[in-house]
Design a protein around this motif. Structure first.
Motif, PDB file in Angstrom:
ATOM      1  N   UNK A 141      -8.048  41.554  59.534  1.00  0.00           N
ATOM      2  CA  UNK A 141      -8.062  41.052  58.159  1.00  0.00           C
ATOM      3  C   UNK A 141      -6.750  41.304  57.436  1.00  0.00           C
ATOM      4  N   UNK A 142      -5.965  42.285  57.906  1.00  0.00           N
ATOM      5  CA  UNK A 142      -4.724  42.620  57.213  1.00  0.00           C
ATOM      6  C   UNK A 142      -3.546  41.763  57.673  1.00  0.00           C
ATOM      7  N   UNK A 143      -3.709  40.968  58.720  1.00  0.00           N
ATOM      8  CA  UNK A 143      -2.599  40.172  59.258  1.00  0.00           C
ATOM      9  C   UNK A 143      -2.825  38.697  58.966  1.00  0.00           C
ATOM     10  N   UNK A 144      -1.710  37.955  58.930  1.00  0.00           N
ATOM     11  CA  UNK A 144      -1.797  36.520  58.698  1.00  0.00           C
ATOM     12  C   UNK A 144      -2.323  35.825  59.950  1.00  0.00           C
TER      13      UNK A 144
ATOM     14  N   UNK B 242      -8.507  48.597  57.022  1.00  0.00           N
ATOM     15  CA  UNK B 242      -8.341  48.940  55.605  1.00  0.00           C
ATOM     16  C   UNK B 242      -8.429  47.647  54.812  1.00  0.00           C
ATOM     17  N   UNK B 243      -9.663  47.245  54.507  1.00  0.00           N
ATOM     18  CA  UNK B 243      -9.921  45.980  53.825  1.00  0.00           C
ATOM     19  C   UNK B 243     -10.598  46.269  52.491  1.00  0.00           C
ATOM     20  N   UNK B 244      -9.863  46.198  51.394  1.00  0.00           N
ATOM     21  CA  UNK B 244     -10.451  46.524  50.083  1.00  0.00           C
ATOM     22  C   UNK B 244     -11.542  45.562  49.647  1.00  0.00           C
ATOM     23  N   UNK B 245     -11.668  44.407  50.311  1.00  0.00           N
ATOM     24  CA  UNK B 245     -12.697  43.434  49.928  1.00  0.00           C
ATOM     25  C   UNK B 245     -14.053  43.757  50.538  1.00  0.00           C
ATOM     26  N   UNK B 246     -14.098  44.739  51.459  1.00  0.00           N
ATOM     27  CA  UNK B 246     -15.360  45.102  52.112  1.00  0.00           C
ATOM     28  C   UNK B 246     -15.702  46.547  51.783  1.00  0.00           C
ATOM     29  N   UNK B 247     -16.982  46.911  51.853  1.00  0.00           N
ATOM     30  CA  UNK B 247     -17.372  48.278  51.497  1.00  0.00           C
ATOM     31  C   UNK B 247     -16.783  49.310  52.456  1.00  0.00           C
ATOM     32  N   UNK B 248     -16.525  50.499  51.934  1.00  0.00           N
ATOM     33  CA  UNK B 248     -15.991  51.577  52.762  1.00  0.00           C
ATOM     34  C   UNK B 248     -17.078  52.111  53.682  1.00  0.00           C
TER      35      UNK B 248
ATOM     36  N   UNK C  16     -11.587  51.969  55.840  1.00  0.00           N
ATOM     37  CA  UNK C  16     -11.106  53.059  55.011  1.00  0.00           C
ATOM     38  C   UNK C  16      -9.793  53.592  55.527  1.00  0.00           C
ATOM     39  N   UNK C  17      -9.121  54.455  54.759  1.00  0.00           N
ATOM     40  CA  UNK C  17      -7.836  55.006  55.189  1.00  0.00           C
ATOM     41  C   UNK C  17      -7.990  55.933  56.374  1.00  0.00           C
ATOM     42  N   UNK C  18      -6.917  56.040  57.159  1.00  0.00           N
ATOM     43  CA  UNK C  18      -6.940  56.834  58.386  1.00  0.00           C
ATOM     44  C   UNK C  18      -7.253  58.298  58.105  1.00  0.00           C
ATOM     45  N   UNK C  19      -6.838  58.815  56.948  1.00  0.00           N
ATOM     46  CA  UNK C  19      -7.032  60.247  56.681  1.00  0.00           C
ATOM     47  C   UNK C  19      -8.494  60.623  56.522  1.00  0.00           C
TER      48      UNK C  19
END
Length: 445
Positions: free
Chosen positions: A90-93, A294-300, A323-326
């Motif tokens: 989702x993060x790539x074109x 890491x897709x802010x449009x979907x729930x964590x 979610x973020x890797x950490x």
């Protein structure tokens, strides 16, 4: 007097006849041929080695994020072959390279094949050809391409039973995000209607035999429960008993698997990774590959779980986590018993420890040198649905420096759990739990 030369008799030295001469000449010819053949092999090997050594090494450029066409052109210009496969990111074109094997920076020989993962994009996906495939293969094909099948319709045709005869949309069409397929599956030629017998409570083999005798052409079985005392028993059937159906109508039997060999994969969608890890380990399964997005449009939290339903004890479970890797915590839980909760520092959502029981993952040393460890058994977290619906007996056996002994043997109500402390001796104790007398799990705290 010597014979004349034209008489056909050889003229040689005194004791050498013609046969000896011919043998000598033939041997010399064979030696010459072998020498020439060996020389040819040496020359060919030298030429082959020269050709191999003349192939230039290539340091692979980083083409991630580059459009597929440009990346392919660049690699082929370096004398490399290119193989592609689709990926979803989702993060790539769409149409850009998101992974490569071997990785960038590697030094390879010219002519080597480089595999590129190309983002297929979530906006539109091409519909595969499913017509002509068996239903199971068609559904698996759609799942591999992350395309949902919204509806399966069984139709009467003269095609073989179970074969996909139509699909909507058609193959080659583009699906928008969230759009799914409808497939039509042949149920064969219809005959006279039959009344379905009630096969609940029978073994799977008995139920199949009775339905086949009644005229049902297709019987499917789906595992949807576990049983410690009556495995392979039919618990439900669809359509329901007494229904009037055509012989070509598929009948699905829901049955229970043997609880000592298989477990239900816990439903952890939406949970944070640390909580999903605990549920997976509590179900006697292993945490498999974890793909982070890491897709802010979907729930964590956990987005996808594979496999779903039931699987063999000890099998890996793959997760897709948003979610973020950490947020990833320590994945090695081998030294904690199944059913323990791990408190993540700073995470107030983690369950607190009960009074008078050591905190999960901790050990309290006693004055006599023994250790006091916490034991927690939560039937809702071990992947056995029957424990939340029916009473059960839980037994805990400890093997340590004092020998083997039963430290817990309790009849519990449906859904009831246990939280207590266990005293152990020595450095390598073994704890085992039994449910209704059948072995369930073991670990070393």
């Amino acid at each position: 007097m010597l014979p004349a030369l034209g008489s056909g008799v050889c003229v040689l030295s005194r004791r050498r006849d013609c046969g000896e001469v011919r043998a000598t000449v033939a041997g010399m010819i064979r030696i010459v041929v072998l020498v020439l053949a060996a020389a040819g092999l040496v020359v060919a090997a030298a030429l082959t080695t020269a050709d191999y050594l003349s192939v230039a090494d290539v340091r692979l450029p980083d083409v991630r994020g580059v459009p597929y066409a440009d990346a392919t052109e660049r690699l082929r210009a370096d004398g490399l072959r290119v193989l592609t496969y689709p990926e979803l990111d989702a993060a790539a074109a769409p149409g850009t390279v998101v992974s490569m094997t071997p990785p960038s920076g590697s030094v390879v020989r010219g002519g080597r094949t480089v595999s590129l993962g190309v983002n297929a994009g979530a906006e539109a996906r091409q519909v595969p050809t499913l017509v002509g495939l068996p239903e199971r293969d068609a559904l698996a094909r759609a799942a591999d391409l992350a395309i949902g099948v919204e509806r399966v319709v069984y139709v009467s045709t003269d095609r073989p039973v179970g074969l996909v005869v139509a699909q909507r949309p058609e193959a080659g069409s583009l699906l928008d995000q969230g759009e799914a397929l409808t497939i039509e599956v042949s149920r064969g030629v219809d005959g006279n209607p039959i009344d379905l017998p009630d096969v609940r409570g029978m073994t799977l083999d008995e139920a199949r035999a009775l339905l086949t005798e009644a005229g049902v052409r297709r019987v499917d079985a789906v595992a949807a429960d576990l049983s410690f005392d009556r495995p392979n028993t039919v618990t439900d059937q669809r359509p329901i008993a007494g229904s009037e159906v055509m012989p070509s109508t598929p009948v699905t039997l829901v049955y229970a698997l043997e609880g000592t060999r298989v477990v239900r994969v816990p439903q952890v969608e939406g949970q944070p990774l640390w909580q999903a890890q605990l549920a997976i380990r509590a179900a006697q399964l292993a945490l498999g590959p974890v793909r982070l997005v890491d897709d802010p449009t979907r729930p964590a939290g956990v987005l996808e779980v594979r496999p779903a339903g039931y699987t063999v004890v000890g099998s890996p479970v793959a997760l897709v986590v948003n979610g973020p890797v950490q947020d990833v915590i320590q994945r090695d839980l081998d030294r904690e018993p199944f059913g323990f909760d791990r408190v993540v520092p700073g995470d107030t959502s983690a369950p607190p420890a009960e009074p008078d029981v050591p905190a999960p993952g901790t050990t309290t040393m006693q004055a006599d040198g023994s250790r006091l460890i916490p034991f927690r058994f939560d039937p809702s977290q071990v992947g056995v649905a029957s424990l939340t619906r029916e009473p059960y007996r839980l037994t805990l056996v400890v093997s340590d420096a004092e020998g083997e002994r039963t430290v817990l043997d309790r009849e519990l109500a449906a859904g009831e759990g246990v939280v207590t402390s266990i005293r152990i001796e020595g450095d390598e104790p073994l704890l085992q739990t039994f449910i209704n007398g059948s072995f369930f799990q073991a670990w070393r705290p």
